[in-house]
Scaffold this motif. Structure first.
Motif, mmCIF file in Angstrom:
data_model
loop_
_atom_site.group_PDB
_atom_site.id
_atom_site.type_symbol
_atom_site.label_atom_id
_atom_site.label_comp_id
_atom_site.label_asym_id
_atom_site.label_seq_id
_atom_site.Cartn_x
_atom_site.Cartn_y
_atom_site.Cartn_z
ATOM 1 N N LEU A 31 0.874 -0.920 -0.361
ATOM 2 C CA LEU A 31 0.254 -0.246 0.020
ATOM 3 C C LEU A 31 0.563 1.342 -0.104
ATOM 4 C CD1 LEU A 31 -2.745 -1.057 2.434
ATOM 5 C CD2 LEU A 31 -2.887 -1.234 0.000
ATOM 6 N N LEU A 32 1.618 0.812 0.576
ATOM 7 C CA LEU A 32 3.099 2.288 0.305
ATOM 8 C C LEU A 32 3.471 2.707 -0.898
ATOM 9 C CD1 LEU A 32 4.919 1.674 3.726
ATOM 10 C CD2 LEU A 32 3.834 3.637 3.417
ATOM 11 N N LYS A 33 3.610 2.024 -1.391
ATOM 12 C CA LYS A 33 4.331 2.077 -2.943
ATOM 13 C C LYS A 33 3.388 2.635 -3.617
ATOM 14 C CE LYS A 33 5.706 -2.479 -2.781
ATOM 15 N NZ LYS A 33 6.198 -3.635 -4.230
ATOM 16 N N ARG A 34 2.112 2.258 -3.411
ATOM 17 C CA ARG A 34 0.739 2.824 -4.306
ATOM 18 C C ARG A 34 0.739 4.016 -3.470
ATOM 19 N NH1 ARG A 34 2.082 -1.876 -4.709
ATOM 20 N NH2 ARG A 34 1.789 -3.252 -6.358
ATOM 21 N N LEU A 35 0.448 4.091 -2.545
ATOM 22 C CA LEU A 35 0.042 5.718 -2.054
ATOM 23 C C LEU A 35 0.969 6.763 -1.362
ATOM 24 C CD1 LEU A 35 -2.724 3.658 0.274
ATOM 25 C CD2 LEU A 35 -3.633 5.295 -1.745
ATOM 26 N N GLY A 36 2.244 6.131 -1.657
ATOM 27 C CA GLY A 36 3.178 7.275 -0.804
ATOM 28 C C GLY A 36 2.996 8.296 -0.077
ATOM 29 N N ASN A 37 1.756 7.761 0.921
ATOM 30 C CA ASN A 37 1.451 8.467 1.702
ATOM 31 C C ASN A 37 1.331 7.385 3.074
ATOM 32 O OD1 ASN A 37 0.089 9.417 4.384
ATOM 33 N ND2 ASN A 37 0.009 11.535 3.077
ATOM 34 N N PRO A 38 1.480 7.495 3.933
ATOM 35 C CA PRO A 38 1.717 5.994 4.749
ATOM 36 C C PRO A 38 0.895 6.095 5.922
ATOM 37 C CG PRO A 38 4.435 7.675 5.620
ATOM 38 C CD PRO A 38 3.410 7.994 4.681
ATOM 39 N N ASP A 39 -0.077 7.597 6.227
ATOM 40 C CA ASP A 39 -1.344 8.262 6.761
ATOM 41 C C ASP A 39 -2.268 7.541 6.386
ATOM 42 O OD1 ASP A 39 -0.084 8.808 8.960
ATOM 43 O OD2 ASP A 39 -0.309 11.072 8.202
ATOM 44 N N HIS A 40 -1.994 7.714 4.775
ATOM 45 C CA HIS A 40 -3.388 6.734 3.402
ATOM 46 C C HIS A 40 -2.740 5.350 3.585
ATOM 47 C CE1 HIS A 40 -3.560 10.850 1.283
ATOM 48 N NE2 HIS A 40 -4.013 10.539 2.203
ATOM 49 N N ALA A 41 -1.590 4.864 3.638
ATOM 50 C CA ALA A 41 -1.254 3.846 3.617
ATOM 51 C C ALA A 41 -2.431 2.736 4.629
ATOM 52 C CB ALA A 41 -0.119 3.254 3.823
ATOM 53 N N HIS A 42 -2.139 3.221 6.079
ATOM 54 C CA HIS A 42 -2.189 2.794 7.408
ATOM 55 C C HIS A 42 -3.851 2.818 7.523
ATOM 56 C CE1 HIS A 42 0.810 1.888 9.332
ATOM 57 N NE2 HIS A 42 1.395 2.953 9.188
ATOM 58 N N GLU A 43 -5.225 4.045 6.702
ATOM 59 C CA GLU A 43 -6.184 4.180 6.517
ATOM 60 C C GLU A 43 -6.605 3.062 6.134
ATOM 61 O OE1 GLU A 43 -9.347 6.697 4.531
ATOM 62 O OE2 GLU A 43 -7.136 8.294 5.171
ATOM 63 N N VAL A 44 -5.916 2.555 4.601
ATOM 64 C CA VAL A 44 -6.274 1.947 3.822
ATOM 65 C C VAL A 44 -6.496 0.157 4.130
ATOM 66 C CG1 VAL A 44 -6.408 1.039 1.129
ATOM 67 C CG2 VAL A 44 -6.558 3.413 1.287
ATOM 68 N N LEU A 45 -4.785 0.503 4.862
ATOM 69 C CA LEU A 45 -4.852 -1.171 5.704
ATOM 70 C C LEU A 45 -6.080 -1.810 6.368
ATOM 71 C CD1 LEU A 45 -3.063 -3.506 5.844
ATOM 72 C CD2 LEU A 45 -1.823 -2.263 7.534
ATOM 73 N N GLN A 46 -6.583 -0.608 7.266
ATOM 74 C CA GLN A 46 -7.412 -1.225 8.409
ATOM 75 C C GLN A 46 -8.726 -1.392 7.652
ATOM 76 O OE1 GLN A 46 -7.291 -1.581 11.809
ATOM 77 N NE2 GLN A 46 -4.858 -1.071 10.278
ATOM 78 N N GLU A 47 -8.924 -0.940 6.137
ATOM 79 C CA GLU A 47 -10.308 -1.124 5.175
ATOM 80 C C GLU A 47 -9.843 -2.722 4.690
ATOM 81 O OE1 GLU A 47 -10.091 1.605 2.433
ATOM 82 O OE2 GLU A 47 -10.952 3.642 3.827
ATOM 83 N N VAL A 48 -8.760 -2.700 4.426
ATOM 84 C CA VAL A 48 -8.175 -4.218 3.966
ATOM 85 C C VAL A 48 -8.577 -4.687 4.254
ATOM 86 C CG1 VAL A 48 -6.234 -5.508 3.003
ATOM 87 C CG2 VAL A 48 -6.691 -2.922 1.581
ATOM 88 N N ASN A 49 -8.148 -5.025 6.077
ATOM 89 C CA ASN A 49 -8.425 -6.029 7.166
ATOM 90 C C ASN A 49 -9.675 -6.358 7.653
ATOM 91 O OD1 ASN A 49 -5.010 -6.611 7.621
ATOM 92 N ND2 ASN A 49 -5.282 -5.103 8.756
ATOM 93 N N LEU A 50 -10.675 -4.826 7.201
ATOM 94 C CA LEU A 50 -11.750 -4.821 7.566
ATOM 95 C C LEU A 50 -12.693 -6.299 6.322
ATOM 96 C CD1 LEU A 50 -13.105 -2.038 8.543
ATOM 97 C CD2 LEU A 50 -12.960 -3.938 9.723
ATOM 98 N N VAL A 51 -11.667 -5.640 5.041
ATOM 99 C CA VAL A 51 -12.347 -6.753 4.381
ATOM 100 C C VAL A 51 -12.252 -8.483 4.277
ATOM 101 C CG1 VAL A 51 -12.465 -6.863 1.669
ATOM 102 C CG2 VAL A 51 -12.599 -4.942 2.824
ATOM 103 N N ILE A 52 -10.614 -8.433 4.647
ATOM 104 C CA ILE A 52 -10.378 -9.846 4.837
ATOM 105 C C ILE A 52 -10.866 -10.704 5.673
ATOM 106 C CG2 ILE A 52 -8.072 -10.885 6.089
ATOM 107 C CD1 ILE A 52 -6.638 -9.444 3.859
ATOM 108 N N CYS A 53 -10.781 -10.293 6.809
ATOM 109 C CA CYS A 53 -12.016 -10.174 7.781
ATOM 110 C C CYS A 53 -13.569 -10.642 7.442
ATOM 111 C CB CYS A 53 -12.038 -9.996 9.286
ATOM 112 S SG CYS A 53 -10.149 -9.934 10.135
#
Length: 183
Positions: A31-53
């Motif tokens: 996500l960091l490679k695609r978004l270039g912003n750690p805050d955005h990457a962490h935000e999207v990671l949380q969404e990814v985790n929710l979808v995975i679960c």
């Protein structure tokens, strides 16, 4: 789904939680490679985790979990970009496609396994003090300031020590990978 129908209850096994936990660094890097912003990457990671679960029951056991998780991450990245489309700093779609192609070429599961094995071997070769420093910072997520307080050193001194250990690990891993016989 009707409004009065409760959502399906999801039971996550210990194995599933471990699998998801182990995937976090790779997903965040992706996500960091695609978004270039750690805050955005962490935000999207949380969404990814929710979808995975939420969609755990849709995963086909015996297939590649990381490939499935990366697919979810790609879709969540696209959804995030759509929401953020007015932001001037969003990576263009063609750059994202290029990164996806490079990932599929460079970071196969076999390559990641080789890198992880090399890193584990290199960690073992560190002096105990250096290994403890790496564990405190990266496995235990202690701040540089907290480590500095424990070692009675300045934060700058600890940062410099970490920098030197990371360089040593990088050199070691690269050396091991260059001598790894082709498979």
């Amino acid at each position: 789904m009707a409004r009065d129908t409760p959502p399906e209850k999801i039971e996550l096994t210990t194995e599933w939680v471990l699998r998801l936990t182990e995937a976090q660094p790779r997903l965040l890097s992706f996500l960091l490679k695609r978004l270039g912003n750690p805050d955005h990457a962490h935000e999207v990671l949380q969404e990814v985790n929710l979808v995975i679960c939420r969609d755990a029951n849709k995963f086909d056991e015996g297939t590649d979990f990381m490939a499935w998780a990366f697919t979810i991450a790609r879709y969540q990245t696209m959804a995030f970009r759509k929401r953020q489309s007015r932001d001037r700093l969003v990576f263009p779609a063609d750059l994202a496609a290029s990164l996806d192609r490079l990932d599929s070429e460079m970071f196969t599961n076999e390559v990641c396994r080789l890198r992880e094995t090399a890193l584990q071997e290199c960690l073992v070769s560190l002096m105990p003090v250096q290994r403890k420093l790496v564990i405190q910072r990266y496995a235990e997520s202690l701040s540089v300031k907290a480590i500095a307080g424990e070692l009675d050193k300045s934060a700058n001194a600890v940062s410099l020590m970490l920098h030197r250990v990371r360089e040593k690990l990088l050199t070691c891993v690269e050396s091991k990978l260059s001598t790894e016989p082709p498979r």
